[in-house]
Scaffold this motif. Sequence first.
Motif, PDB file in Angstrom:
ATOM      1  N   HIS A 424       0.796  -1.310  -0.049  1.00 44.24           N
ATOM      2  CA  HIS A 424      -0.100   0.078   0.079  1.00 44.24           C
ATOM      3  C   HIS A 424       0.859   1.274  -0.146  1.00 44.24           C
ATOM      4  CE1 HIS A 424      -3.809  -2.233   0.346  1.00 44.24           C
ATOM      5  NE2 HIS A 424      -3.250  -2.613   1.498  1.00 44.24           N
ATOM      6  N   SER A 464      -8.111   1.118  -1.994  1.00 45.10           N
ATOM      7  CA  SER A 464      -8.334   0.486  -0.459  1.00 45.10           C
ATOM      8  C   SER A 464      -8.387   1.570   0.396  1.00 45.10           C
ATOM      9  CB  SER A 464      -7.323  -0.248  -0.103  1.00 45.10           C
ATOM     10  OG  SER A 464      -6.108   0.504   0.184  1.00 45.10           O
ATOM     11  N   TYR A 484     -14.740  -2.001  -8.624  1.00 43.99           N
ATOM     12  CA  TYR A 484     -13.806  -2.555  -7.866  1.00 43.99           C
ATOM     13  C   TYR A 484     -13.029  -3.392  -8.885  1.00 43.99           C
ATOM     14  CZ  TYR A 484     -16.346  -1.709  -3.518  1.00 43.99           C
ATOM     15  OH  TYR A 484     -16.916  -1.121  -2.470  1.00 43.99           O
ATOM     16  N   HIS A 491     -15.715  -6.344   0.002  1.00 47.27           N
ATOM     17  CA  HIS A 491     -14.348  -5.675  -0.211  1.00 47.27           C
ATOM     18  C   HIS A 491     -14.016  -4.882   1.102  1.00 47.27           C
ATOM     19  CE1 HIS A 491     -14.885  -6.057  -4.714  1.00 47.27           C
ATOM     20  NE2 HIS A 491     -16.153  -6.067  -4.419  1.00 47.27           N
ATOM     21  N   LYS A 492     -12.692  -5.183   1.587  1.00 41.61           N
ATOM     22  CA  LYS A 492     -12.156  -4.352   2.680  1.00 41.61           C
ATOM     23  C   LYS A 492     -11.739  -3.096   2.370  1.00 41.61           C
ATOM     24  CE  LYS A 492      -9.208  -7.446   4.101  1.00 41.61           C
ATOM     25  NZ  LYS A 492      -8.293  -7.994   4.928  1.00 41.61           N
TER      26      LYS A 492
END
Length: 492
Positions: A424, A464, A484, A491-492
């Motif tokens: 990330h 995210s 998505y 979905h987190k």
Amino acid sequence: MRTGFDNDKYIQLQAQHIRERINEFGGKLYLEFGGKIFDDYHAARVLPGFAPDTKINMLKSLVDDVEIIISINANHIEKSKVRGDLGITYEQEVLRLMDILRSMGFYVSSVVITQYANQPNADAFRNRMDSLGISSYLHYPIAGYPFDIEHIASEKGFGLNDYVETTRPLVVVTAPGPGSGKMATCLSQLYHEHKRGINAGYAKYETFPVWNLPLKHPVNIAYEAATVDLDDCNAIDPFHLETYGKTTVNYNRDIEIFPVLKSMLTQILGESPYNSPTDMGVNMAGNAIFDDDAVCEAARMEIVRRYFQTCVNVKRTGMGEEQIPKLELLMQQAGVNSNLSPARSAALLKEEATGAPAGAMVMPDGTVVTGKTSNLLGAASSLLMNALKHLSNTPDINVITDSVIEPICKLKTDHLHHKNPRLHSDETLIALSISSVTNDMASQLLDNIHKLNGCDAFFSVIISPTDEKLYRTLGINVCCEPKYELRRYYHK
């Protein structure tokens, strides 16, 4: 970045205007503080040059005369109402506000719990405040509010509410969110002050809509876009037009309630000091705009951002679909469409070329930088790195070596049980920081992070929450295509 708003001029004009309003009422003013008292990023986006903390800095110039009351609705406490932007309950936000305001040197005297009717959670919250040494007061539901004026402004209406004894000339009433009873708190205090023979007045401080800009000015349209979930709109103030022959803009809710408010002020004070909702306000933002073109450009971008944010929210929650056609209409009124930002077309083209999620960002010099998904970096991380390379005039080479990235990826999958090994954007910055110990180019990239503030980024998929939060922390405006990366239910 092109600016069009004089922040210093605004602070000076606004503080001066509030001082004048205090004097008009004999030395005491209850100021209903609409919107965010600090961290007003919407204003900063549509009025380039306006700082997110401008309003609180303006109050700092009056700090010795300011006393702050925070109002919170007991029903919101009972239902554990949550602020969508912070993810915390309203009662937690009250405590957060108190900590921040007191750390800035402000006198926060008390909390008023409005609409109190023995709600158990409200009682628990009040007990907690007592244990913390915070003064709290109760305001009760009033039968016939807001239309039964004689009953409301009587001993059986406002008279039953607790009276907050204030000591300073400017009493700012703020809240953790809308519907908290700020106006009712001000009027109740006005009633009690008048009964005690104390001269006091009421005014409203709301940055938007900007009353002295045209109704369909992009800044005012952007405010409608920001509040589309409330199903309200801006309108010409008919009372101001009738009384003064001047066209001004106000919010429809304030216009609808004004006759009632005017009657209430007349009942309390003997005569209403205001002939229109515009009279009631003290906002001077319109007088600090020096480049209308720059402001219009920024506001149009904000309208489009709100459109994509709403589309993404509908995709995430399945609710609010009726807001999308309203935003499409607002975009038409502002003369823009969903392709306004060049970052969108660049991100979609990159995704088409690579077959994987991609992102693009408009740099301060107008250049559009893109980022693609790789084996080790997600699209948000890749875009962040490429943007920093552009700002640093660094060659397009791997500044972070695989030997730094791979152990982090292994940690995520082998020990933290993540399915996605890619870094990330926050993890990428940590890896960049580690690399900067031995790599001067990495250090140079870190030195240019602040230049990302105000840039616009667009992603071909919904990124995210972790990446979105990091981007917003850096001051980057984020939009995503409402889809998505993976086809699944959760979905987190």
